[in-house]
Design a protein around this motif. Structure first.
Motif, PDB file in Angstrom:
ATOM      1  N   VAL A 190       3.987  25.818  15.924  1.00 25.79           N
ATOM      2  CA  VAL A 190       5.217  25.063  15.734  1.00 25.79           C
ATOM      3  C   VAL A 190       4.922  23.860  14.853  1.00 25.79           C
ATOM      4  N   GLU A 191       5.738  23.680  13.826  1.00 26.17           N
ATOM      5  CA  GLU A 191       5.555  22.559  12.919  1.00 26.17           C
ATOM      6  C   GLU A 191       6.205  21.319  13.496  1.00 26.17           C
ATOM      7  N   ASN A 192       5.410  20.244  13.592  1.00 29.60           N
ATOM      8  CA  ASN A 192       5.930  18.958  14.083  1.00 29.60           C
ATOM      9  C   ASN A 192       5.871  17.941  12.957  1.00 29.60           C
ATOM     10  N   GLU A 193       6.986  17.352  12.667  1.00 29.73           N
ATOM     11  CA  GLU A 193       7.022  16.331  11.638  1.00 29.73           C
ATOM     12  C   GLU A 193       6.372  15.058  12.151  1.00 29.73           C
ATOM     13  N   THR A 194       5.530  14.440  11.279  1.00 29.84           N
ATOM     14  CA  THR A 194       4.937  13.144  11.601  1.00 29.84           C
ATOM     15  C   THR A 194       5.188  12.201  10.444  1.00 29.84           C
ATOM     16  N   LYS A 195       5.276  10.938  10.730  1.00 27.46           N
ATOM     17  CA  LYS A 195       5.526   9.923   9.712  1.00 27.46           C
ATOM     18  C   LYS A 195       4.424   8.883   9.781  1.00 27.46           C
ATOM     19  N   ILE A 196       3.777   8.650   8.625  1.00 28.32           N
ATOM     20  CA  ILE A 196       2.706   7.650   8.552  1.00 28.32           C
ATOM     21  C   ILE A 196       3.110   6.596   7.534  1.00 28.32           C
ATOM     22  N   ASP A 197       3.315   5.381   7.989  1.00 24.50           N
ATOM     23  CA  ASP A 197       3.635   4.266   7.093  1.00 24.50           C
ATOM     24  C   ASP A 197       2.314   3.627   6.667  1.00 24.50           C
ATOM     25  N   VAL A 198       1.785   4.109   5.540  1.00 25.82           N
ATOM     26  CA  VAL A 198       0.471   3.656   5.099  1.00 25.82           C
ATOM     27  C   VAL A 198       0.501   2.183   4.704  1.00 25.82           C
ATOM     28  N   ARG A 199       1.614   1.739   4.193  1.00 22.92           N
ATOM     29  CA  ARG A 199       1.722   0.322   3.834  1.00 22.92           C
ATOM     30  C   ARG A 199       1.522  -0.559   5.055  1.00 22.92           C
ATOM     31  N   ALA A 200       2.252  -0.235   6.092  1.00 21.49           N
ATOM     32  CA  ALA A 200       2.108  -1.024   7.318  1.00 21.49           C
ATOM     33  C   ALA A 200       0.718  -0.856   7.913  1.00 21.49           C
ATOM     34  N   LEU A 201       0.189   0.361   7.800  1.00 24.99           N
ATOM     35  CA  LEU A 201      -1.146   0.623   8.324  1.00 24.99           C
ATOM     36  C   LEU A 201      -2.192  -0.245   7.603  1.00 24.99           C
ATOM     37  N   THR A 253       0.843  -1.195   0.000  1.00 20.19           N
ATOM     38  CA  THR A 253       0.000   0.000   0.000  1.00 20.19           C
ATOM     39  C   THR A 253       0.869   1.232   0.000  1.00 20.19           C
ATOM     40  N   LEU A 254       0.270   2.352   0.365  1.00 19.71           N
ATOM     41  CA  LEU A 254       0.930   3.635   0.245  1.00 19.71           C
ATOM     42  C   LEU A 254       1.759   3.941   1.478  1.00 19.71           C
ATOM     43  N   THR A 255       3.008   4.306   1.274  1.00 20.73           N
ATOM     44  CA  THR A 255       3.885   4.722   2.361  1.00 20.73           C
ATOM     45  C   THR A 255       4.058   6.223   2.300  1.00 20.73           C
ATOM     46  N   THR A 256       3.779   6.879   3.402  1.00 17.07           N
ATOM     47  CA  THR A 256       3.953   8.323   3.478  1.00 17.07           C
ATOM     48  C   THR A 256       5.076   8.613   4.464  1.00 17.07           C
ATOM     49  N   CYS A 257       6.122   9.226   3.978  1.00 19.36           N
ATOM     50  CA  CYS A 257       7.250   9.511   4.867  1.00 19.36           C
ATOM     51  C   CYS A 257       7.835  10.862   4.516  1.00 19.36           C
ATOM     52  N   PRO A 258       8.403  11.603   5.515  1.00 19.60           N
ATOM     53  CA  PRO A 258       8.913  12.949   5.251  1.00 19.60           C
ATOM     54  C   PRO A 258      10.239  12.910   4.521  1.00 19.60           C
ATOM     55  N   SER A 259      10.427  13.843   3.610  1.00 22.12           N
ATOM     56  CA  SER A 259      11.705  13.997   2.923  1.00 22.12           C
ATOM     57  C   SER A 259      12.555  14.985   3.684  1.00 22.12           C
ATOM     58  N   LYS A 260      13.719  15.314   3.114  1.00 19.47           N
ATOM     59  CA  LYS A 260      14.604  16.274   3.772  1.00 19.47           C
ATOM     60  C   LYS A 260      14.002  17.663   3.801  1.00 19.47           C
ATOM     61  N   CYS A 261      13.082  17.938   2.906  1.00 19.77           N
ATOM     62  CA  CYS A 261      12.452  19.258   2.848  1.00 19.77           C
ATOM     63  C   CYS A 261      11.154  19.313   3.633  1.00 19.77           C
ATOM     64  N   ASN A 262      10.967  18.362   4.560  1.00 20.18           N
ATOM     65  CA  ASN A 262       9.735  18.289   5.352  1.00 20.18           C
ATOM     66  C   ASN A 262       8.503  18.030   4.496  1.00 20.18           C
ATOM     67  N   TYR A 263       8.685  17.308   3.377  1.00 16.80           N
ATOM     68  CA  TYR A 263       7.549  16.925   2.537  1.00 16.80           C
ATOM     69  C   TYR A 263       7.286  15.446   2.719  1.00 16.80           C
ATOM     70  N   TYR A 264       5.991  15.101   2.760  1.00 18.35           N
ATOM     71  CA  TYR A 264       5.654  13.683   2.721  1.00 18.35           C
ATOM     72  C   TYR A 264       5.876  13.181   1.290  1.00 18.35           C
ATOM     73  N   ILE A 281      -8.751   1.649   0.778  1.00 19.50           N
ATOM     74  CA  ILE A 281      -9.967   0.960   0.314  1.00 19.50           C
ATOM     75  C   ILE A 281      -9.744   0.347  -1.061  1.00 19.50           C
ATOM     76  N   ARG A 282      -9.164   1.157  -1.944  1.00 20.29           N
ATOM     77  CA  ARG A 282      -8.928   0.645  -3.280  1.00 20.29           C
ATOM     78  C   ARG A 282      -7.915  -0.497  -3.270  1.00 20.29           C
ATOM     79  N   GLY A 283      -6.928  -0.394  -2.368  1.00 21.85           N
ATOM     80  CA  GLY A 283      -5.965  -1.481  -2.230  1.00 21.85           C
ATOM     81  C   GLY A 283      -6.616  -2.753  -1.735  1.00 21.85           C
ATOM     82  N   PHE A 284      -7.570  -2.619  -0.806  1.00 27.93           N
ATOM     83  CA  PHE A 284      -8.326  -3.789  -0.336  1.00 27.93           C
ATOM     84  C   PHE A 284      -9.078  -4.445  -1.515  1.00 27.93           C
ATOM     85  N   GLY A 285      -9.660  -3.588  -2.353  1.00 24.91           N
ATOM     86  CA  GLY A 285     -10.377  -4.137  -3.511  1.00 24.91           C
ATOM     87  C   GLY A 285      -9.444  -4.880  -4.444  1.00 24.91           C
TER      88      GLY A 285
END
Length: 729
Positions: free
Chosen positions: A132-143, A3-14, A175-179
């Motif tokens: 204040v900006e807080n970086e978060t990391k969401i591993d959608v694949r694992a999720l 599935t989709l993995t969302t992770c921050p880059s060096k520029c604070n971009y997912y 959802i689409r990945g489940f399908g």
């Protein structure tokens, strides 16, 4: 499931990387805890040429955002939604003989404006809020993998409780990945989770049209079609109005269910609801006609579409489609659908050749004829005798419209012509190979030689020596070297027709062409000479045959026995019989019949009667021919009583003699005053049918070879074909 993995880059971009379920793009998102700034995308779109592709969105990471709005995900959401439609409605994974039915006809619009983003995301607007900006990391694949294990909504709540507020696009992706992985139960549980969250947030966070379209896409992918009606009812209850993407997905579901007529009714509903069908909608309709194997319907649908397009009713500038490009793609898809339907018609058990020919004509009239590749593939689909007219038409179209044609296709046409007993037509195809190309290969040679042999065998069987000679000449004209089998077929035909001169000349040509005569060649020549009463020439041929080491067979010995009988040299006849016995060649009734017939024709009834007794000594049973020839000889030689006794013996043995033998006995008895008991002869046999006339036989050959009966009359000079050709050079 990947599935989709969302992770921050060096520029604070997912970073949203490539997905296993065919999502192919990268997008950069800056994450904050309190405030979100909008990233202006600079993206390009590319699609696969063969299959309706997935958009590759390239966002420029060097553009620093000034403000953040959840709406910046609109290009991503819109691309995902269009991709879901692409997957579910425009790509067909089934195939006919291994060939894909897909077509690329969906273009992406430019990024939508803020209004569209609000509509797509349920009206979530950005807010300027310092913090204040807080970086978060969401591993959608694992999720997604963890969510697969959830059996209830409570299980999902437990898994998601620490994830915070995730964008709806993450849920739709899962959802689409489940399908894709056929985990429809997990998709429905996740949907129930989102509905519960809507209640908990008093509607501030709720499934929107994008989510429902993704869920319908999952229905199509997982083939859980029973859920479709439930989902559509929920959308109505929630006040969510379907859009074109929704209807396109419904069309795709009906296509998967094999209900092409319902898919077409959805297209009508799109018009009734006031929506503008997309290129995907039209391609789905064409695919419906393909599934229903209605080539005429597909062609008429495109013609109607083309008329509306030419009038400007389709392809308005503000609908986001590149209709100039899509029109070409739909035209090509129509050609492909018609081709596939025709191919299905050809491989069906029914004879639908007339349908194929009519659709080819209709496509010509519509100005969208199939190309060379489609025509050649249709040729390969022709395998039955009733496909002869189709393959002839297809071959003619390729030759007339294109400068090249595949050699393998030509060989297939030659093969099918032979199977349909259109051998002369097959020879014409071979002539095209020699005159127009491509150069024939060994397969071409073997196929055409087999067709020549069939025709020569027919000529031999019917004694049509003229056509045998003409076939030999055509073979030599086309660079084909006749073998002993071909020469022998013509020699036997000449022998059967008692054409002594033709047989002698064909034998000479055979030798001059470097082909060594076989015992069959000599036997046919000896038979022709014997029928022409050229006994001295026959004896020289026999001596030459023995001299060159060709061992005579029973047929050659029989011919020589007949010749020596005609010459009255019974000493040589005895020698031939003895030689046959010594060599272990079985004596049959055929040999004795030849001797008895020779005696009968030359007025030697006593010798004929003697050989009749000799065959009885050899335990060889006489047949009808034996008795008839002997009876006629005795009747003519003033021996009516003996003729009568032989007829009665044959009658008592159960043999069916001809009326000619019966009449000979009766006439001889009356002429020479013999007293016979007519009752012992039995009833007079019926007259036998007259021998088939050569003209009728020739007409049968014309029909067999598929040759025009108005062909050039035979010239006896054709017998000397080789010498004529050499003299003219």
């Amino acid at each position: 499931m990947q599935t989709l993995t969302t992770c921050p880059s060096k520029c604070n971009y997912y970073v949203l990387p490539h997905l296993g379920f065919e999502l192919d793009f990268y997008c950069y998102i800056e994450a904050t805890s309190r405030r979100r700034k909008k990233l202006c995308p600079d993206f390009s779109v590319s699609q696969s040429r063969r299959t309706i592709g997935y958009p590759r969105l390239k966002f420029d990471p060097l553009l620093k955002p000034k403000k953040l709005d959840i709406g910046y995900l609109a290009p991503l959401a819109w691309a995902l939604e269009d991709q879901a439609t692409d997957n579910t409605s425009s790509t067909d994974n089934s195939s006919v003989n291994g060939e894909s039915e897909s077509i690329n006809c969906l273009n992406l619009d430019e990024a939508r404006d803020g209004t569209y983003e609000q509509e797509m995301h349920g009206g979530m607007n950005s807010e300027e809020d310092g913090g204040v900006e807080n970086e978060t990391k969401i591993d959608v694949r694992a999720l997604a993998l963890s969510l697969q294990a959830a059996k209830t909504v409570e299980d999902m709540e437990e898994i998601l409780k620490d994830k915070g507020d995730l964008p709806l696009q993450v849920y739709s992706t899962i959802i689409r990945g489940f399908g894709k992985d056929k985990k429809m139960d997990s998709a429905l549980i996740l949907m129930n989770f989102l509905k519960r969250k809507k209640i908990e947030t008093n509607g501030s966070f709720s499934p929107n049209l994008f989510i429902y379209n993704s869920l319908l896409g999952a229905v199509k992918q997982s083939e859980q079609f029973a859920e479709m009606e439930t989902i559509m009812n929920e959308m109505a209850q929630e006040g969510i109005t379907p859009n074109v993407v929704t209807y396109n997905t419904l069309m795709a579901i009906y296509l998967e269910k094999g209900e092409g007529d319902k898919a077409l009714s959805i297209l009508e509903e799109i018009h009734q609801k006031g929506f503008t069908p997309s290129a995907v909608s039209y391609s789905q309709a064409l695919l419906a006609y393909r599934r229903m194997e209605d080539g005429f319907g597909a062609l008429n649908f495109f013609i109607e579409f083309r008329e509306k397009y030419s009038r400007g009713e389709i392809g308005k500038a503000d609908d986001g489609e590149d209709w100039q490009t899509e029109f070409v793609k739909l035209e090509n898809f129509t050609i492909r659908v018609c081709y596939q339907v025709m191919r299905r018609w050809l491989v069906s058990n029914d004879n639908l050749s007339n349908n194929v020919l009519k659709l080819l004509g209709d496509m010509d009239n519509a100005g969208i004829p199939p190309g060379r590749a489609e025509l050649e593939r249709l040729v390969w689909a022709c395998t039955r005798i009733d496909h002869y007219t189709v393959v002839k038409e297809l071959y003619g179209r390729i030759r007339m419209r294109y400068s090249e044609i595949s050699l393998s296709v030509c060989n297939h046409v030659i093969w099918l012509m032979g199977k349909a007993k259109k051998w002369w037509a097959a020879l014409e195809i071979y002539e095209d190979l020699l005159d127009k190309g491509p150069k024939p290969n060994n397969m071409s040679y073997e196929l055409i030689m087999s067709h020549f042999n069939i025709l020569l065998s027919a000529a031999k069987k019917r004694g049509i020596w003229r056509w045998g000679v003409r076939l030999l000449n055509k073979m030599e004209d086309k660079g084909l070297k006749p073998g002993s089998k071909e020469w022998n077929a013509v020699l036997v035909a000449c022998s059967k027709a008692s054409e002594t001169t033709a047989a002698v000349q064909i034998f000479k040509r055979m030798v001059e062409n470097g082909e060594k005569p076989t015992v069959i060649s000599y036997g046919a020549l000896l038979s022709a000479l014997e029928k022409g009463k050229l006994y001295d020439d026959a004896l020289r041929v026999w001596d030459h045959m023995v001299k060159v080491g060709v061992e005579p067979n029973a047929y050659a010995y029989t011919i020589m026995a007949s010749i020596y009988t005609a010459l009255g040299n019974f000493q040589r006849v005895d020698a031939i019989i003895s030689e046959m016995i010594t060599l272990g060649i079985e004596l049959t009734v055929v040999t004795y019949n030849a001797i008895i017939s020779g005696c009968a024709r030359n007025g030697m009834s006593s010798e004929a009667y003697e050989w009749f007794h000799r065959m009885k000594v050899q335990n060889i049973s006489p047949n009808e021919i034996t008795y008839e020839m002997l009876i006629e000889a005795l009747a003519k030689d003033e021996k009516p009583r003996l003729a009568f006794e032989l007829y009665v013996r044959a009658y008592n043995e159960g043999l069916n003699l001809s009326s000619k033998a019966y009449d000979a006995v009766m006439e001889s008895s009356q002429t020479y005053g013999a007293t016979i008991d007519v009752s012992l002869l039995g009833p007079r046999p019926p007259d036998k049918k007259k021998k088939v006339q050569i003209r009728k036989t020739l007409n049968e050959f014309y029909d067999l070879a598929d040759v025009s009966k108005k062909s050039v009359p035979f010239d006896r000079k054709e017998i000397f074909h080789s010498q004529t050709e050499e003299g003219s050079q």
